[in-house]
Scaffold this motif. Structure first.
Motif, PDB file in Angstrom:
ATOM      1  N   ARG A  28       0.842  -1.202   0.000  1.00 52.36           N
ATOM      2  CA  ARG A  28       0.000   0.000   0.000  1.00 52.36           C
ATOM      3  C   ARG A  28       0.885   1.263   0.000  1.00 52.36           C
ATOM      4  O   ARG A  28       0.639   2.209  -0.757  1.00 52.36           O
ATOM      5  N   THR A  31       2.468   1.824  -3.361  1.00 49.57           N
ATOM      6  CA  THR A  31       1.489   2.381  -4.299  1.00 49.57           C
ATOM      7  C   THR A  31       1.330   3.875  -4.062  1.00 49.57           C
ATOM      8  O   THR A  31       1.329   4.669  -5.007  1.00 49.57           O
ATOM      9  N   GLU A  32       1.202   4.270  -2.782  1.00 51.67           N
ATOM     10  CA  GLU A  32       1.090   5.694  -2.454  1.00 51.67           C
ATOM     11  C   GLU A  32       2.324   6.458  -2.907  1.00 51.67           C
ATOM     12  O   GLU A  32       2.220   7.567  -3.449  1.00 51.67           O
ATOM     13  N   GLU A  34       4.357   5.702  -5.347  1.00 50.78           N
ATOM     14  CA  GLU A  34       4.335   5.814  -6.804  1.00 50.78           C
ATOM     15  C   GLU A  34       3.386   6.925  -7.249  1.00 50.78           C
ATOM     16  O   GLU A  34       3.710   7.703  -8.144  1.00 50.78           O
ATOM     17  N   GLU A  35       2.217   7.013  -6.602  1.00 47.44           N
ATOM     18  CA  GLU A  35       1.267   8.079  -6.934  1.00 47.44           C
ATOM     19  C   GLU A  35       1.861   9.452  -6.625  1.00 47.44           C
ATOM     20  O   GLU A  35       1.703  10.394  -7.405  1.00 47.44           O
ATOM     21  N   LEU A  36       2.540   9.566  -5.488  1.00 51.01           N
ATOM     22  CA  LEU A  36       3.164  10.843  -5.119  1.00 51.01           C
ATOM     23  C   LEU A  36       4.279  11.211  -6.087  1.00 51.01           C
ATOM     24  O   LEU A  36       4.433  12.381  -6.459  1.00 51.01           O
ATOM     25  N   ARG A  37       5.051  10.234  -6.501  1.00 47.79           N
ATOM     26  CA  ARG A  37       6.115  10.499  -7.483  1.00 47.79           C
ATOM     27  C   ARG A  37       5.522  10.989  -8.799  1.00 47.79           C
ATOM     28  O   ARG A  37       6.011  11.935  -9.406  1.00 47.79           O
ATOM     29  N   ARG A  38       4.468  10.335  -9.236  1.00 44.14           N
ATOM     30  CA  ARG A  38       3.807  10.721 -10.483  1.00 44.14           C
ATOM     31  C   ARG A  38       3.257  12.153 -10.355  1.00 44.14           C
ATOM     32  O   ARG A  38       3.408  12.968 -11.262  1.00 44.14           O
ATOM     33  N   ALA A  39       2.641  12.464  -9.216  1.00 42.76           N
ATOM     34  CA  ALA A  39       2.098  13.808  -8.997  1.00 42.76           C
ATOM     35  C   ALA A  39       3.225  14.845  -8.985  1.00 42.76           C
ATOM     36  O   ALA A  39       3.068  15.945  -9.529  1.00 42.76           O
ATOM     37  N   GLU A  42       4.339  15.416 -12.564  1.00 40.16           N
ATOM     38  CA  GLU A  42       3.337  16.214 -13.280  1.00 40.16           C
ATOM     39  C   GLU A  42       3.397  17.677 -12.845  1.00 40.16           C
ATOM     40  O   GLU A  42       3.298  18.579 -13.675  1.00 40.16           O
TER      41      GLU A  42
END
Length: 83
Positions: A28, A31-32, A34-39, A42
């Motif tokens: 979990r 996953t968080e 990875e989402e933070l890295r993507r954000a 961006e």
């Protein structure tokens, strides 16, 4: 001997449950992350694009100001020559 085996099995069961829970938490959190890295990527991309747009606008504004100034000087010189 049998009591010792049961005690070991119970301890192993507790260990396996704890390990499974930790494994779920790690997945979990990964996953968080990875989402933070993507954000973050961006956001950086948006910042960079905005910065480039601003720099381009400043460049165009400078060119227009220089043209306008040359035109004013030209018109002012023509006005003096005609007068």
């Amino acid at each position: 001997m049998e009591l010792q085996a049961e005690t070991c099995e119970r301890a192993l069961g507790v260990y396996q449950r704890d390990h499974a829970e930790l494994d779920r938490r790690v997945r979990r959190l990964e996953t968080e992350l990875e989402e933070l890295r993507r954000a973050r990527i961006e956001a950086y991309s948006r910042w960079w694009d905005t910065r480039e747009d601003r720099d381009r606008a400043v460049h165009v504004a400078r060119r227009l100001r220089r043209r306008l100034e040359r035109l004013r000087r030209r018109l002012s010189c023509q006005g003096l020559a005609e007068g």
